[in-house]
Design a protein around this motif. Structure first.
Motif, PDB file in Angstrom:
ATOM      1  N   ILE A   1       4.897  -6.482  -7.932  1.00 49.73           N
ATOM      2  CA  ILE A   1       4.763  -7.834  -7.376  1.00 49.73           C
ATOM      3  C   ILE A   1       4.380  -7.761  -5.907  1.00 49.73           C
ATOM      4  CG2 ILE A   1       6.008  -9.942  -6.787  1.00 49.73           C
ATOM      5  CD1 ILE A   1       5.312  -9.629  -9.782  1.00 49.73           C
ATOM      6  N   ASN A   2       5.026  -6.864  -5.170  1.00 51.01           N
ATOM      7  CA  ASN A   2       4.675  -6.681  -3.765  1.00 51.01           C
ATOM      8  C   ASN A   2       3.230  -6.210  -3.619  1.00 51.01           C
ATOM      9  OD1 ASN A   2       7.145  -7.470  -2.696  1.00 51.01           O
ATOM     10  ND2 ASN A   2       8.001  -5.407  -2.732  1.00 51.01           N
ATOM     11  N   GLU A   3       2.796  -5.348  -4.535  1.00 50.18           N
ATOM     12  CA  GLU A   3       1.420  -4.863  -4.480  1.00 50.18           C
ATOM     13  C   GLU A   3       0.440  -6.008  -4.717  1.00 50.18           C
ATOM     14  OE1 GLU A   3      -1.573  -1.682  -6.713  1.00 50.18           O
ATOM     15  OE2 GLU A   3       0.595  -1.447  -6.909  1.00 50.18           O
ATOM     16  N   LEU A   4       0.725  -6.862  -5.704  1.00 48.89           N
ATOM     17  CA  LEU A   4      -0.154  -7.994  -5.981  1.00 48.89           C
ATOM     18  C   LEU A   4      -0.276  -8.913  -4.768  1.00 48.89           C
ATOM     19  CD1 LEU A   4       0.854  -9.041  -9.622  1.00 48.89           C
ATOM     20  CD2 LEU A   4      -1.378  -8.186  -8.870  1.00 48.89           C
ATOM     21  N   LEU A   5       0.843  -9.227  -4.145  1.00 53.10           N
ATOM     22  CA  LEU A   5       0.812 -10.107  -2.979  1.00 53.10           C
ATOM     23  C   LEU A   5       0.079  -9.455  -1.802  1.00 53.10           C
ATOM     24  CD1 LEU A   5       4.431 -11.598  -3.056  1.00 53.10           C
ATOM     25  CD2 LEU A   5       2.292 -12.765  -3.625  1.00 53.10           C
ATOM     26  N   ALA A   6       0.282  -8.149  -1.620  1.00 55.72           N
ATOM     27  CA  ALA A   6      -0.399  -7.449  -0.526  1.00 55.72           C
ATOM     28  C   ALA A   6      -1.910  -7.474  -0.731  1.00 55.72           C
ATOM     29  CB  ALA A   6       0.100  -5.999  -0.444  1.00 55.72           C
ATOM     30  N   HIS A   7      -2.350  -7.230  -1.969  1.00 58.15           N
ATOM     31  CA  HIS A   7      -3.784  -7.275  -2.258  1.00 58.15           C
ATOM     32  C   HIS A   7      -4.331  -8.695  -2.058  1.00 58.15           C
ATOM     33  CE1 HIS A   7      -4.228  -3.183  -3.466  1.00 58.15           C
ATOM     34  NE2 HIS A   7      -3.452  -3.276  -4.522  1.00 58.15           N
ATOM     35  N   PHE A   8      -3.553  -9.691  -2.461  1.00 58.80           N
ATOM     36  CA  PHE A   8      -4.011 -11.076  -2.310  1.00 58.80           C
ATOM     37  C   PHE A   8      -4.232 -11.409  -0.833  1.00 58.80           C
ATOM     38  CE2 PHE A   8      -3.775 -15.650  -2.039  1.00 58.80           C
ATOM     39  CZ  PHE A   8      -4.414 -16.078  -3.186  1.00 58.80           C
ATOM     40  N   PHE A   9      -3.267 -11.063   0.008  1.00 58.43           N
ATOM     41  CA  PHE A   9      -3.418 -11.352   1.431  1.00 58.43           C
ATOM     42  C   PHE A   9      -4.515 -10.485   2.058  1.00 58.43           C
ATOM     43  CE2 PHE A   9       0.896 -13.223   1.005  1.00 58.43           C
ATOM     44  CZ  PHE A   9       0.604 -14.465   1.556  1.00 58.43           C
TER      45      PHE A   9
END
Length: 291
Positions: free
Chosen positions: A160-168
């Motif tokens: 989940i943290n990876e998904l949010l980091a990629h999104f930002f």
């Protein structure tokens, strides 16, 4: 429809998937003011958003990552077709809990999503992107992990943290600012065409004529907007469909390869292994053992 609801850090995470036998509508509402993110691993579905006597639609959501502000006055509905199974990950953070985020996380939200932190309506649509390969892989891992219990929670937290980091990261790159609204619509049309015809896709020349962009501009802008070349995207669609067929139907490896457009079983097996880390026969054996 199955929904797994988790509390990770200061986020509520919904992991949803459906293998419906008939078309149905899945409705949901948000409890209070919240910033949300949704990542669609599969499911060429229609998302309907109702608020203030308005109705908005997001279609062809496969592979999209979206963000938005919403509250209890907004109703969300997924129209899910039986031949287009849904896999989606939704992440919510209540506005009142934003102060609980780390300073670094708060600064990112304030810098890139101020319109969602200070909403002027009951629903505010933020930026959306086609997921990069790294994001797609994170989604795939979430839906296919064999971890259980606390080990699974730790693993999901990392993804989940990876998904949010990629999104930002995509927000920071401002990829969409390079395109006019007209050209963006043409590029999304091109993606929709190849999504529906991935087993026998049109050539670049044919696709260019269909959407009204010259070939070089189509190839260059498709990659910049969606983070992936046209034919790499087609390959990803083929392999994702093949994985579903092997895991959820009685089709053989050869039949699955043919259905998604591969003539060579060796090429199919190598591409499948490169993407998923396993040979297609291993997925087939796993399905057979469950049956």
């Amino acid at each position: 429809m199955t929904t797994d609801i988790l509390e990770l850090n200061d986020f509520i995470v919904l992991i949803e998937q459906s293998n419906a036998s008939k078309t149905f509508i899945q409705k949901c509402e948000i409890d209070g003011d919240a910033v949300g993110f949704a990542f669609y691993g599969s499911g060429n579905v229609e998302l309907e958003i109702k608020h203030n006597q308005q109705t908005k639609y997001l279609t062809n959501t496969t592979g999209l990552a979206i963000c938005f502000f919403g509250n209890q006055k907004v109703e969300f509905s997924h129209k899910i077709e039986p031949d287009k199974p849904l896999q989606s990950i939704s992440i919510f953070s209540k506005l009142k809990n934003m102060h609980l985020l780390s300073q670094a996380e708060k600064e990112i939200f304030e810098k890139y999503l101020p319109q969602l932190l200070n909403p002027q309506e009951n629903f505010v649509k933020g930026p959306s992107f086609y997921m990069t390969l790294d994001m797609q892989l994170a989604v795939h891992k979430i839906f296919n992990t064999n971890y259980t219990g606390n080990t699974r929670l730790i693993f999901l937290k990392s993804q989940i943290n990876e998904l949010l980091a990629h999104f930002f990261g995509l927000l920071a790159s401002n990829q969409k600012d390079f395109f006019s609204e007209k050209d963006k619509n043409k590029l999304f049309k091109a993606k929709e065409i190849v999504s529906h015809n991935f087993s026998q896709p049109p050539s670049i020349t044919q696709l260019s004529k269909m959407v009204g962009l010259n070939s070089s501009k189509l190839k260059k802008n498709f990659k910049e907007l969606f983070g992936i070349p046209v034919f790499k995207y087609i390959q990803e669609e083929r392999l994702n469909k093949a994985y579903y067929l092997l895991q959820n139907t009685d089709k053989t490896v050869q039949e699955a390869a043919w259905e998604v457009g591969y003539e060579s079983l060796g090429s199919f097996s190598n591409a499948f292994n490169k993407k998923f880390g396993v040979r297609p026969m291993e997925i087939k054996k796993s399905f057979s053992n469950k049956s």
